[in-house]
Design an enzyme around this catalytic site. Structure first.
Site, PDB file in Angstrom:
ATOM      1  N   CYS A 102     -35.513 -12.989  39.119  1.00 25.46           N
ATOM      2  CA  CYS A 102     -35.952 -14.228  39.765  1.00 25.46           C
ATOM      3  C   CYS A 102     -35.477 -15.390  38.903  1.00 25.46           C
ATOM      4  O   CYS A 102     -35.786 -15.446  37.700  1.00 25.46           O
ATOM      5  CB  CYS A 102     -37.481 -14.218  39.853  1.00 25.46           C
ATOM      6  N   ASN A 103     -34.736 -16.285  39.505  1.00 24.98           N
ATOM      7  CA  ASN A 103     -34.208 -17.421  38.738  1.00 24.98           C
ATOM      8  C   ASN A 103     -35.335 -18.314  38.249  1.00 24.98           C
ATOM      9  O   ASN A 103     -35.286 -18.857  37.149  1.00 24.98           O
ATOM     10  CB  ASN A 103     -33.244 -18.234  39.602  1.00 24.98           C
ATOM     11  N   THR A 104     -36.362 -18.475  39.081  1.00 27.24           N
ATOM     12  CA  THR A 104     -37.484 -19.341  38.709  1.00 27.24           C
ATOM     13  C   THR A 104     -38.213 -18.796  37.483  1.00 27.24           C
ATOM     14  O   THR A 104     -38.467 -19.530  36.522  1.00 27.24           O
ATOM     15  CB  THR A 104     -38.453 -19.489  39.904  1.00 27.24           C
ATOM     16  N   TYR A 115     -42.597 -18.660  44.061  1.00 32.11           N
ATOM     17  CA  TYR A 115     -42.956 -19.137  42.729  1.00 32.11           C
ATOM     18  C   TYR A 115     -42.323 -20.517  42.473  1.00 32.11           C
ATOM     19  O   TYR A 115     -42.787 -21.276  41.634  1.00 32.11           O
ATOM     20  CB  TYR A 115     -42.426 -18.191  41.650  1.00 32.11           C
ATOM     21  N   GLY A 116     -41.246 -20.767  43.194  1.00 33.85           N
ATOM     22  CA  GLY A 116     -40.411 -21.946  42.907  1.00 33.85           C
ATOM     23  C   GLY A 116     -41.067 -23.288  43.151  1.00 33.85           C
ATOM     24  O   GLY A 116     -40.528 -24.337  42.782  1.00 33.85           O
ATOM     25  N   CYS A 167     -30.617 -19.262  42.751  1.00 33.48           N
ATOM     26  CA  CYS A 167     -31.792 -18.768  43.470  1.00 33.48           C
ATOM     27  C   CYS A 167     -31.402 -17.464  44.161  1.00 33.48           C
ATOM     28  O   CYS A 167     -30.290 -17.348  44.702  1.00 33.48           O
ATOM     29  CB  CYS A 167     -32.235 -19.797  44.510  1.00 33.48           C
ATOM     30  N   THR A 168     -32.311 -16.518  44.145  1.00 34.05           N
ATOM     31  CA  THR A 168     -32.027 -15.181  44.684  1.00 34.05           C
ATOM     32  C   THR A 168     -31.577 -15.170  46.142  1.00 34.05           C
ATOM     33  O   THR A 168     -30.909 -14.238  46.580  1.00 34.05           O
ATOM     34  CB  THR A 168     -33.306 -14.314  44.596  1.00 34.05           C
ATOM     35  N   HIS A 169     -31.984 -16.193  46.890  1.00 34.76           N
ATOM     36  CA  HIS A 169     -31.713 -16.184  48.329  1.00 34.76           C
ATOM     37  C   HIS A 169     -30.308 -16.710  48.698  1.00 34.76           C
ATOM     38  O   HIS A 169     -29.844 -16.483  49.801  1.00 34.76           O
ATOM     39  CB  HIS A 169     -32.745 -17.032  49.063  1.00 34.76           C
ATOM     40  N   GLU A 189     -35.596 -16.464  54.662  1.00 34.81           N
ATOM     41  CA  GLU A 189     -36.646 -15.468  54.931  1.00 34.81           C
ATOM     42  C   GLU A 189     -37.002 -15.388  56.416  1.00 34.81           C
ATOM     43  O   GLU A 189     -37.522 -14.384  56.882  1.00 34.81           O
ATOM     44  CB  GLU A 189     -37.881 -15.754  54.077  1.00 34.81           C
ATOM     45  N   ASP A 191     -39.269  -9.560  40.830  1.00 33.77           N
ATOM     46  CA  ASP A 191     -38.988 -10.872  41.427  1.00 33.77           C
ATOM     47  C   ASP A 191     -40.269 -11.380  42.094  1.00 33.77           C
ATOM     48  O   ASP A 191     -41.217 -10.614  42.307  1.00 33.77           O
ATOM     49  CB  ASP A 191     -37.868 -10.728  42.476  1.00 33.77           C
ATOM     50  N   SER A 192     -40.246 -12.637  42.468  1.00 32.59           N
ATOM     51  CA  SER A 192     -41.396 -13.219  43.164  1.00 32.59           C
ATOM     52  C   SER A 192     -41.569 -12.644  44.575  1.00 32.59           C
ATOM     53  O   SER A 192     -42.619 -12.801  45.177  1.00 32.59           O
ATOM     54  CB  SER A 192     -41.201 -14.734  43.253  1.00 32.59           C
TER      55      SER A 192
HETATM   56  N1  DGL Z   1     -36.858 -15.683  43.641  1.00 33.43           N
HETATM   57  C1  DGL Z   1     -36.923 -17.124  43.534  1.00 33.43           C
HETATM   58  C2  DGL Z   1     -35.773 -17.629  42.673  1.00 33.43           C
HETATM   59  O1  DGL Z   1     -34.795 -16.962  42.481  1.00 33.43           O
HETATM   60  C3  DGL Z   1     -36.891 -17.786  44.906  1.00 33.43           C
HETATM   61  C4  DGL Z   1     -38.166 -17.632  45.713  1.00 33.43           C
HETATM   62  C5  DGL Z   1     -39.354 -18.277  45.045  1.00 33.43           C
HETATM   63  O2  DGL Z   1     -39.449 -19.525  45.010  1.00 33.43           O
HETATM   64  O3  DGL Z   1     -40.185 -17.547  44.533  1.00 33.43           O
HETATM   65  O4  DGL Z   1     -35.859 -18.714  42.175  1.00 33.43           O
END
Ligand code: DGL
Length: 259
Positions: A75-77, A44-45, A176-178, A145, A12-13
């Site tokens: 990571c969804n992004t 990364y997003g 999104c993971t969060h 975060e 993941d990012s």
């Molecule tokens: N892990 C990213 C996602 O799921 C969120 C954090 C990022 O922007 O890197 O899109």
């Protein structure tokens, strides 16, 4: 050592992908996992497709060097912008967050009015199909975060980002993971007429099915172990990481790595 003994590689990012690790551990407790979070370069997003692809390939190479039995892009992004690139550069089976979540949403929705929330990059990508309404919720990543995972400050942003979905969609993908961490507050705000889809749960089920169908399940008697690697050991991430794993009792030890 047979292929089934190898760990599952997850990247993941940052630490968000720990929400995917949590789901994997829940339904595949015997599997060993190697996790990489690119905390030195998160988020990364907010970045372009080209940069997301470059970063994703570096993450992938780290896992491939470690010898894994499959790769989970947690990571969804990255899944939305760079999954093809990752698959094209991998000798392993690669799982992404988009398809399992999309399939679940289509199954869940009665009126086929599906909503999507995610980072700017994810929402701008057109990776999901049959989306009726979408919007980014970019400030939720830094909020979570910072440890703001409930309460009135969070509720202000939930209202800002989620109010347009009310009365418009019956299913919403938390892309999104969060977001799984603040799912309860989102649910409370949206009420019972909108069903939330958590991609972390769906990808974990897909990985389990793949391992089972291909005789790759780890059959050891003991619980699996997870190795956590981060590209930056920032104390801010370490503090919130337990929250992402839903595991407040055990201290996790992270190793700093260069990729
Ligand atoms: N892990 C990213 C996602 O799921 C969120 C954090 C990022 O922007 O890197 O899109």
């Amino acid at each position: 050592m047979g292929a089934s003994d190898l760990p599952i590689g997850v990247f993941d990012s940052g630490i968000g992908g720990l929400t995917v690790v949590k789901q994997l551990k829940k339904i595949l407790p015997k599997e060993n996992i190697v996790y990489l979070g690119d905390t030195a370069r998160v988020p990364y997003g907010t970045r372009s497709k080209k940069v997301i692809e470059e970063f994703a390939l570096e993450d992938l190479r780290f896992l491939l060097k470690r010898k894994v039995k499959c790769v989970v892009v947690a990571c969804n992004t990255v899944s939305a912008l760079a999954l093809k690139k990752v698959k094209d550069n991998s000798s392993m089976v690669v799982f992404g967050m988009i398809n399992p979540a999309n399939a679940k949403a289509l199954k869940t929705s009665k009126n086929k009015k599906i909503g999507l929330v995610g980072t700017r990059a994810t929402v701008g990508s057109n990776a999901y199909k049959n989306i009726y309404m979408k919007r980014h919720a970019s400030l939720l990543v830094p909020l979570v975060e910072e440890g703001i995972t409930k309460g009135p400050e969070l509720d202000i942003f939930i209202k800002k980002y989620f109010k347009d979905f009310k009365g418009k969609v019956d299913t919403l993908i938390l892309g999104c993971t969060h977001y799984p961490i603040i799912k309860k507050s989102i649910e409370k705000y949206l009420g019972q007429n909108i069903t939330l889809v958590d991609p972390a749960e769906e990808i974990a089920k897909e990985v389990k099915k793949y391992l089972k169908d291909n005789n790759l399940l780890n059959i050891q008697k003991m619980k699996g172990k997870t190795e956590y690697h981060l590209t930056d050991l920032n104390p801010r991430f370490l503090k919130t990481a337990n929250n992402f794993l839903g595991n407040t009792n055990t201290a996790i030890s992270f190793k700093q790595v260069a990729i």
